[in-house]
Design a protein around this motif. Structure first.
Motif, mmCIF file in Angstrom:
data_model
loop_
_atom_site.group_PDB
_atom_site.id
_atom_site.type_symbol
_atom_site.label_atom_id
_atom_site.label_comp_id
_atom_site.label_asym_id
_atom_site.label_seq_id
_atom_site.Cartn_x
_atom_site.Cartn_y
_atom_site.Cartn_z
ATOM 1 N N THR A 1 -1.836 -9.407 2.348
ATOM 2 C CA THR A 1 -1.949 -10.001 1.013
ATOM 3 C C THR A 1 -3.378 -10.499 0.783
ATOM 4 O O THR A 1 -3.959 -10.319 -0.295
ATOM 5 C CB THR A 1 -0.979 -11.187 0.873
ATOM 6 O OG1 THR A 1 0.227 -10.899 1.551
ATOM 7 C CG2 THR A 1 -0.701 -11.478 -0.573
ATOM 8 N N HIS B 1 0.149 -1.634 -7.423
ATOM 9 C CA HIS B 1 -0.917 -1.905 -6.460
ATOM 10 C C HIS B 1 -1.755 -3.080 -6.921
ATOM 11 O O HIS B 1 -2.546 -3.628 -6.167
ATOM 12 C CB HIS B 1 -1.868 -0.705 -6.388
ATOM 13 C CG HIS B 1 -1.402 0.373 -5.485
ATOM 14 N ND1 HIS B 1 -1.092 1.623 -5.948
ATOM 15 C CD2 HIS B 1 -1.191 0.394 -4.163
ATOM 16 C CE1 HIS B 1 -0.712 2.371 -4.927
ATOM 17 N NE2 HIS B 1 -0.764 1.650 -3.839
ATOM 18 N N GLN C 1 0.843 -1.198 0.000
ATOM 19 C CA GLN C 1 0.000 0.000 0.000
ATOM 20 C C GLN C 1 0.880 1.250 0.000
ATOM 21 O O GLN C 1 2.104 1.162 0.154
ATOM 22 C CB GLN C 1 -0.921 -0.009 1.212
ATOM 23 C CG GLN C 1 -0.174 0.100 2.521
ATOM 24 C CD GLN C 1 -1.039 -0.320 3.691
ATOM 25 O OE1 GLN C 1 -0.633 -1.061 4.546
ATOM 26 N NE2 GLN C 1 -2.284 0.164 3.699
ATOM 27 N N LEU D 1 -5.562 -7.646 0.092
ATOM 28 C CA LEU D 1 -5.343 -7.158 -1.272
ATOM 29 C C LEU D 1 -6.059 -8.054 -2.275
ATOM 30 O O LEU D 1 -6.705 -7.587 -3.211
ATOM 31 C CB LEU D 1 -3.847 -7.167 -1.592
ATOM 32 C CG LEU D 1 -3.078 -5.873 -1.534
ATOM 33 C CD1 LEU D 1 -1.642 -6.121 -1.968
ATOM 34 C CD2 LEU D 1 -3.710 -4.806 -2.409
#
Lengths: 268, 347
Positions: A244, A206, A42, A247
């Motif tokens: 993770t 990202h 991030q 994400l």
């Protein structure tokens, strides 16, 4: 074969009135030519700090950065030679080209600085580079950046980064500022140029989806620490760290929600 | 390592148009683009007029500036003396024409010197960091608060007959600080832009980063600070001449005002002092217009504000209203509260 090694690299920034800020905490990884590592994390996780250390815009606080086993130089001619092997494509193509100069100037400078080709062949080489990134040399060479679109500018930035024939390329979110419709084009171009020149690429992003497609390994950075590092598919399919996982869950999965993939390029 | 989508790779090239050849002329056009607008052109035209007068003054002036005609003292404008005569019978128009040269030479010399100082100190202060930047900034601030006129009076009165260069230098030393400050601020903002970082990462030497990558992005600010200093220098020179610090042998518009003041020209002998005052005002206006033009080039928002306001008014909006103003059409749809919407949209 070129190998770049980060060994226990720590970077501290001094913040006025707040002591020190730890941007990188004992980061270690190895990047070899031909290989792509995606650096995911991030904002503020230290991704750009790694890029700045690699381009020597910042110095490490402790730890070693080794190019083929020797510490990277910090000044003078050796530094320039090092910089010739490691080049960077910046995130924002609207900011990374000098508005006062033509495209010719941007690509010519590294050629002349590093004496890649003899002076009388510079023009020819500029044409060749522009063609390689699929820009029409005759039309772009004398324009200024503001006359080009975002995607075209990023191609110029890529051509500039490749001009010195580097061994390693840092791509700092190269498509995040571009229109969605041309992101894939630019990424494909990068992938193609990479395999042509056997470049090692550090792909900072990202976007887990492109990271998975584009790279061999994924490294997840969280608050300056590498929390996860492994083969791209492994990291995505069996995430070990909470970040993770977060994400992965945040990015849309076309297979899950749609009957058929919407574009042929979105899945593989 | 490759994408399974080769179709998207075919990059759409721009439609074939004729190749644009870059000539020396078009390069010059690019450099002077900041002057290519109505205000700047008007200012340049007026300035050009004065420059021509300064150059060809010897041929244009009908009389010598100090030729005395004792048959015609303090005469009102006539066909013989277009702008009348002084108490010594000197032709005011001729004095005005000869005086232009002194004003312009001092103004532009001071402008050039001040701009060189401002660029050297301002850009350096903006590029370096830490105590170097702070000390250069402190120096700029000191010169910013030095009261210019008293200092010039003190220095100029040390000399029996100060040369034009000395006067210009003093005006420059007291006038560079503002430009230096603006340049420092702009350089600080440029320093961290990506294209400067990219040049550093490419291994460009420091002098090239400043001279080739940065300076072209500062030309508009340098030009505007130059013009600003010229205005200040012209006003400073005429003020000095008017209060009599600069010897009368140095003929300029201020000297005319000095003699007019000394010999009781106010208010009856208007032809003696009004033209000189008008010339000062006109030159100041010309230089200001050039500056406004550059400002608009640098900051396009200044240029479009008026046009946008006009466009808004056509649509029935008033720019000074709050952004949530209700359209007149919406008022018709909403008859429950017509008074409030009408009041906010119709002016």
């Amino acid at each position: 074969m070129t190998t770049l090694e980060f060994k226990n690299v720590t970077k501290k920034y001094r913040v006025r009135g707040a002591g020190e800020m730890l941007a990188l905490d004992k980061v270690s990884f190895t990047l070899t030519s031909g290989q792509t590592i995606a650096l995911v994390g991030q904002s503020g996780s230290g991704k750009s700090t790694i890029a700045k250390i690699l381009t020597q815009l910042e110095r490490v606080s402790s730890g070693d950065v080794l190019l083929d086993g020797t510490p990277i130089p910090t000044w003078g001619r050796p530094l320039r030679r090092y910089r010739q092997t490691v080049r960077m494509v910046f995130q924002d193509p609207f900011a990374s080209l000098n508005p006062a100069h033509t495209i010719r100037h941007h690509i010519e400078r590294p050629l002349r600085l590093d004496k890649v080709v003899p002076p009388d062949q510079v023009e020819e080489e500029v044409f060749r580079l522009l063609t390689r990134v699929r820009l029409s040399p005759e039309q772009t060479i004398d324009r200024r950046p503001h006359e080009l679109s975002g995607g075209q500018r990023q191609r110029v930035a890529i051509a500039r980064a490749l001009a010195s024939r580097p061994k390693l390329l840092i791509a700092d979110e190269p498509v995040s500022m571009l229109d969605v419709s041309i992101r894939l084009e630019v990424l494909n171009l990068l992938a193609e140029l990479q395999s042509e020149a056997n470049l090692g690429v550090l792909y900072i992003t990202h976007d887990l989806a492109t990271a998975r497609h584009f790279s061999d390994e994924i490294m997840v950075l969280h608050h300056g620490k590498v929390v996860e590092h492994g083969k791209a598919d492994e990291v995505i399919l069996t995430p070990k760290h909470d970040y993770t996982l977060a994400l992965r869950n945040a990015s849309p999965d076309p297979e899950k929600h749609f009957a058929a993939p919407t574009t042929p390029g979105a899945t593989s | 390592m490759t994408f399974p989508n080769p179709v998207a790779v075919a990059a759409p090239a721009a439609p074939p148009v004729h190749t644009r050849k870059r000539t020396t002329l078009s390069r010059l056009g690019q450099t002077f683009a900041m002057f290519r607008n109505g205000k700047s052109l008007a200012g340049l035209a007026i300035l050009g007029f004065f420059v021509l007068i300064a150059i060809f003054g010897d041929w244009i002036a009908p009389y010598g500036p100090l030729d005395k005609d004792f048959q015609a003292l303090r005469q009102a404008p006539s066909w013989v003396h277009w702008l009348g005569t002084t108490h010594m019978g000197e032709d005011v128009l001729s004095q005005l024409i000869y005086g232009t040269r002194g004003v312009l030479v001092v103004g532009f010399t001071a402008g050039v010197i001040a701009t060189i100082i401002a660029v050297a100190i301002g850009v350096t202060a903006g590029y370096v960091t830490g105590w170097r930047s702070e000390s250069l900034s402190a120096l700029t601030n000191v010169f910013l608060v030095i009261p210019g006129l008293p200092l010039i009076i003190i220095i100029a009165s040390q000399y029996e007959n100060p040369s034009l260069l000395l006067i210009s230098s003093v005006l420059a030393i007291t006038g560079w600080a503002w430009g230096g400050r603006v340049l420092r601020a702009q350089t600080m903002s440029l320093r961290n832009r990506d294209f400067i970082q990219a040049a550093r990462a490419n291994g460009e030497p420091l002098y090239r980063i400043i001279a080739v990558e940065m300076l072209p992005n500062l030309t508009a600010i340098i030009a505007s600070s130059f013009v600003g200093t010229v205005i200040a220098a012209v006003l400073g020179l005429t003020t000095l001449a008017f209060i009599g610090v600069i010897p009368i042998t140095n003929l300029n518009w201020g000297t005319i005002l000095f003699w007019a003041q000394q010999n009781g020209a106010f208010p009856d002998f208007w032809w003696w002092y009004v033209p000189a005052g008008l010339c000062i005002a006109l030159l100041g206006m010309a230089l200001s217009l050039i500056n406004f033009g550059i400002d608009e080039y640098v900051n396009p928002r200044l240029r479009s504000a008026g046009e946008r306001a006009r466009a808004m008014r056509k649509k029935g909006f008033v720019l000074s209203d709050s952004v949530t103003a209700v359209r007149p059409r919406a008022a018709a749809k909403n008859p429950s509260d017509p008074g409030a919407t009408d009041a906010s949209t119709k002016h």
